[in-house]
Scaffold this active site. Structure first.
Site, short mmCIF file in Angstrom:
data_model
loop_
_atom_site.label_atom_id
_atom_site.label_comp_id
_atom_site.label_asym_id
_atom_site.label_seq_id
_atom_site.Cartn_x
_atom_site.Cartn_y
_atom_site.Cartn_z
N TYR A 69 0.85 -1.20 0.00
CA TYR A 69 0.00 0.00 0.00
C TYR A 69 0.87 1.24 0.00
O TYR A 69 2.04 1.23 0.42
CB TYR A 69 -0.92 0.03 1.22
CG TYR A 69 -0.19 0.31 2.51
CD1 TYR A 69 -0.08 1.63 2.99
CD2 TYR A 69 0.40 -0.72 3.23
CE1 TYR A 69 0.61 1.88 4.17
CE2 TYR A 69 1.08 -0.46 4.40
CZ TYR A 69 1.20 0.84 4.87
OH TYR A 69 1.88 1.09 6.03
N PHE A 79 2.25 9.70 3.91
CA PHE A 79 2.59 9.54 5.32
C PHE A 79 3.16 8.15 5.61
O PHE A 79 3.77 7.92 6.66
CB PHE A 79 1.40 9.83 6.23
CG PHE A 79 0.21 8.92 6.02
CD1 PHE A 79 0.17 7.66 6.60
CD2 PHE A 79 -0.87 9.34 5.25
CE1 PHE A 79 -0.93 6.83 6.42
CE2 PHE A 79 -1.97 8.49 5.06
CZ PHE A 79 -2.00 7.24 5.64
N ASP A 80 2.96 7.21 4.69
CA ASP A 80 3.52 5.86 4.92
C ASP A 80 3.42 5.06 3.63
O ASP A 80 2.57 5.31 2.76
CB ASP A 80 2.78 5.14 6.04
CG ASP A 80 3.51 3.87 6.46
OD1 ASP A 80 4.75 3.86 6.39
OD2 ASP A 80 2.85 2.89 6.82
N ILE A 99 -6.91 -0.58 11.39
CA ILE A 99 -7.94 0.45 11.56
C ILE A 99 -9.19 -0.03 10.86
O ILE A 99 -9.14 -0.77 9.88
CB ILE A 99 -7.45 1.80 11.03
CG1 ILE A 99 -7.13 1.71 9.53
CG2 ILE A 99 -6.27 2.32 11.82
CD1 ILE A 99 -6.79 3.06 8.89
N TYR A 125 -8.07 7.42 12.45
CA TYR A 125 -7.50 7.74 13.76
C TYR A 125 -8.29 8.82 14.49
O TYR A 125 -7.84 9.36 15.51
CB TYR A 125 -6.03 8.15 13.59
CG TYR A 125 -5.20 6.98 13.13
CD1 TYR A 125 -4.69 6.08 14.05
CD2 TYR A 125 -4.98 6.77 11.79
CE1 TYR A 125 -3.96 4.99 13.63
CE2 TYR A 125 -4.25 5.67 11.35
CZ TYR A 125 -3.73 4.77 12.27
OH TYR A 125 -3.02 3.69 11.86
N PHE A 142 -5.59 5.48 0.64
CA PHE A 142 -4.70 4.32 0.48
C PHE A 142 -4.83 3.75 -0.93
O PHE A 142 -5.95 3.55 -1.44
CB PHE A 142 -5.07 3.21 1.48
CG PHE A 142 -4.80 3.56 2.91
CD1 PHE A 142 -3.54 3.38 3.47
CD2 PHE A 142 -5.81 4.09 3.71
CE1 PHE A 142 -3.31 3.71 4.80
CE2 PHE A 142 -5.57 4.41 5.03
CZ PHE A 142 -4.31 4.22 5.58
#
Length: 582
Positions: A69, A79-80, A99, A125, A142
């Protein structure tokens, strides 16, 4: 194929991204449903922008998945990313380890499917965020590609792609197999193939030499069968994976072609394909056999054929001249029989194989056609087909001059020669070495008009070398019919008297009484004796030549005439020779 044991080095796994493992404790419950005017999202938005054609299974709650991902905010800022760590996410879906938005977004995905997920804050979150990484009330984006999915309840999945029409045996535990394979991950990524090494993968089944899933997936396969075998990771390489090519928790897909299978306890297998009627003799140890064959591997690959050389294979059987399995498989065969002989490798060429066509540990299949066989101790086999109805008082014997018709063939029916092609019977003097020994023997003791079948072994025919039109070491089949017989003459005689010769032989022969006998007078005198029944010439020869030879024998000084001193009877010559020797 990789061994079932632990790999030589481990694949280190980095900790899974903590932000995806956090369980959201406080979710912004006050967020309303999405409105047409662009209000807050109520649920995950899923965009399936690549759907594979085939989707054998979809992700369900409780499945274990592996995926890549990229995670970004609404403005595109990343962010990731699992790609940055070069490590897939491997986790169970729907049990609170992700999540909530990711749990929901993965449901129903297919392997190799690509999705874009928009996760609202209350499914991500929430109003707390993740300090330093994700601000409060952040909507997350994502891009996900699913690479693997399995469940702890899974078993090995076997799909038969091709099954041969003939299946002589199926794989069982304890069998030794040779097979080709292509190994891929569930997303199609290749990790290994036997084809690139130019040889099959050879191993025992059910003995711990293979991963458990392959042990199970090979059971029941037929030689020549193609299968697709899907193995969940807990029946493959599990949490550790294997080296750098098989990640941890990876499902494996094998496309397998089974080449052959045998068991160390196997013996030679015989299958009679065609048995000619009237088999009165079967081959035994010590016999010399001529046979044709096609030799193939168990998957049908031809490695040799006597037909391609247009010659039979000729050998003694049961004496170690050929591989043990063939030695066994040929015994008990009938002439003309066709049989299939399946030979396990320990009775063929063993673990090493031979040449470049028979690999190690190969099962060999021979389709054999027995042409003939004989034993060096064999004699002529004589079978009377018919005898004349009238009484037969005289039969053929050594020295007789005989006329006979014959057909000569090999035992497989191949016609070689026949006297009928010449429009006249064959002529021979028995015992004069004018015909092969076996035929000479088979013609003795016959009545005129009798018909016989003779089977003549090669040592009484044309031997190992054969003759023009006759293969080496061939057993010959004759059908003969005796047309006539005449008493022969003693050895060395060209003419014999039926009674005592004239007392004054030279005077009777000297027709013009000039004291010498030229060839014309000699010929006239001998022909007169024959016509009057007083004597006879050697049968089966040209009378003129025989008389000419007789004249040359008497004309001792070779002056073209015979005198009284030169003329001697054969019996007188023989008596003089005895006295000289004494």
């Amino acid at each position: 194929m990789f061994p079932a044991g632990p790999p030589s080095h481990s694949l280190l796994r980095l900790p899974l991204l903590q932000l995806l493992l956090l369980v959201v404790q406080a979710v912004g419950r006050g967020l309303g449903r999405a409105s047409p005017a662009g209000g807050p999202l109520e649920d995950v938005v899923i965009e399936r922008y690549h759907i594979p054609r085939a989707c054998p299974r979809e992700v369900q709650m409780g499945d274990f998945v592996r995926y890549h991902y990229n995670g970004t905010f609404e403005d595109g800022k990343k962010f990731d990313s699992s790609y940055d760590r070069n490590t897939l996410v491997a986790i169970v879906v729907g049990v609170g380890r992700l999540i909530t938005g990711m749990d929901r977004g993965l449901m129903g995905m297919c392997v190799n499917e690509r999705r874009r997920l928009i996760v609202p804050p209350h499914l991500g979150y929430g109003s707390i965020g993740l300090a330093g990484l994700i601000p409060p009330d952040a909507t997350l984006y994502f891009d996900v590609v699913l690479l693997d999915v399995w469940n702890k309840e899974d078993t090995v999945q076997v799909s038969t792609l091709l099954r041969p029409p003939h299946c002589p045996r199926m794989v069982q535990d304890g069998d030794f197999v040779r097979y080709h394979y292509n190994g891929t991950l569930l997303d199609g990524t290749s990790f290994d193939t036997s084809y690139s090494r130019g040889g099959t993968y050879d191993t025992y089944v059910g003995s711990g030499w293979l991963i458990k899933g392959m042990d199970q997936g090979l059971l029941g396969m037929c030689p020549g069968e193609r299968r697709k075998i899907i193995i969940p990771p807990f029946l493959a390489y599990g949490e550790k994976g294997y080296g750098t090519v098989i990640p941890p928790q990876a499902s494996l897909v094998f496309h397998v072609l089974l080449i052959d299978v045998h068991n160390p306890k196997d013996t030679v297998q015989l299958e009679t394909l065609e048995l000619p009627p009237g088999c009165v003799r079967r081959a035994g140890a010590g016999d010399f056999m001529r046979y044709h064959y096609n030799g193939s591997l168990m998957d049908g690959t031809l490695f040799d054929s006597s037909y391609s050389r247009n010659n039979t294979y000729n050998t003694y059987i049961g004496q170690g001249y050929i591989i043990p399995g063939m030695d066994q498989g040929l015994q008990g065969a009938c002439m003309g029989e066709r049989r299939r002989i399946t030979i396990p490798p320990h009775l063929a060429y063993g673990e090493n194989g031979t040449g470049d066509k028979i690999p190690g540990s190969a099962v060999l299949i021979f389709n054999v056609h027995v042409i003939d066989f004989h034993n060096p101790a064999d004699v002529v086999e004589i079978r009377t087909l018919s005898r004349p109805s009238e009484t037969c008082n005289e039969t053929t014997k050594l020295g007789d001059f005989v006329r006979y018709h014959y057909n000569c063939s090999l035992l497989d029916g191949t016609q070689l020669f026949t006297s009928h092609d010449y429009g006249a019977p064959q002529e021979a003097t028995l015992g004069a070495n004018k015909v092969i020994e076996g035929l000479d023997t088979g013609l003795q003791g016959m009545c005129v008009g009798e018909r016989r079948q003779l089977i003549v072994p090669p040592h009484l025919a044309h031997g190992e070398s054969g003759a023009r039109g006759v293969p080496g070491s061939a057993v010959l089949l004759f059908e003969v019919e005796l047309v006539s017989r005449e008493d022969g003459l003693p050895t060395g005689y060209l003419f014999v008297w039926h009674e005592d010769p004239p007392a004054n032989l030279f005077e009777d022969m000297d027709l013009n009484k000039d004291g010498e006998v030229p060839p014309e007078e000699f010929s006239t005198f001998i022909k007169a004796q024959v016509s009057e029944g007083k004597g006879r010439l050697m049968p089966g020869q040209d009378p003129e030549k025989t008389i000419g030879d007789m004249f040359q024998n008497q004309d001792r000084n070779q002056d073209g005439k015979i005198t009284v001193d030169e003329l001697k009877l054969k019996s007188d010559e023989d008596e003089e020779r005895v006295h000289e020797e004494l």
